[in-house]
Design a protein around this motif. Structure first.
Motif, PDB file in Angstrom:
ATOM      1  N   ASP A 182     103.197  53.987  29.750  1.00 44.22           N
ATOM      2  CA  ASP A 182     102.236  53.501  30.740  1.00 44.22           C
ATOM      3  C   ASP A 182     102.444  54.108  32.118  1.00 44.22           C
ATOM      4  OD1 ASP A 182     104.638  52.167  31.150  1.00 44.22           O
ATOM      5  OD2 ASP A 182     103.693  50.246  31.593  1.00 44.22           O
ATOM      6  N   GLY A 183     103.522  54.894  32.288  1.00 44.28           N
ATOM      7  CA  GLY A 183     103.811  55.518  33.573  1.00 44.28           C
ATOM      8  C   GLY A 183     103.805  57.038  33.502  1.00 44.28           C
ATOM      9  N   GLU A 213     105.370  59.017  31.573  1.00 39.11           N
ATOM     10  CA  GLU A 213     106.743  59.485  31.506  1.00 39.11           C
ATOM     11  C   GLU A 213     106.859  60.818  30.749  1.00 39.11           C
ATOM     12  OE1 GLU A 213     106.772  54.995  31.649  1.00 39.11           O
ATOM     13  OE2 GLU A 213     105.663  56.487  30.513  1.00 39.11           O
TER      14      GLU A 213
END
Length: 131
Positions: free
Chosen positions: A87-88, A90
């Motif tokens: 969700d980031g 990554e």
């Protein structure tokens, strides 16, 4: 209603096979659901550099074993029943010690033509059916 069988996708243009993974793309942008869904095999003994800077992804492992290593962060084991969500955006390494079968969901949805570029990124492609 959309109903599909995996065997209807295997061997078609929606079955993308690379040296480290094989993605059978079940739902795509053209299906108009706002996400895409994939039945993906991560091949035993491989590692793949990935960075989804244009997408978020949720992954659920149903078979196999491996790990995900977040760059500058932790290493998480993956086995059946493991879910992870990027969700980031990554940057990460995905490694399979035993072939892993993963159910993957992407937002925005993939068109089906994406493969990782030299940065590990899927480009953000527009699908004519959704534009």
């Amino acid at each position: 209603m959309i109903v599909k069988q995996l065997n209807e996708v295997v061997g078609t243009e929606d079955d993308i096979d690379t040296p480290t993974w094989n993605s059978r793309r079940l739902l795509l942008a053209k299906d108009g659901l706002g996400f895409s869904m994939h039945d993906t095999l991560i091949k035993e003994g491989t590692e793949t550099w990935i960075w989804y800077k244009n997408h978020v992804e949720a992954v659920y492992c149903v078979e196999g074993e491996g790990e995900i290593e977040v760059v500058g962060g932790e290493v998480y084991p993956i086995r059946p029943g493991t879910l992870y969500a990027l969700d980031g955006h990554e940057k990460h390494w995905l490694r399979a010690t035993k072939t892993m079968r993963m159910i993957c969901v992407f937002n925005p949805p993939l068109t089906g033509r994406e493969v990782h570029d030299e940065e590990g990124v899927y480009p953000l492609l527009a699908d004519k059916a959704t534009v």
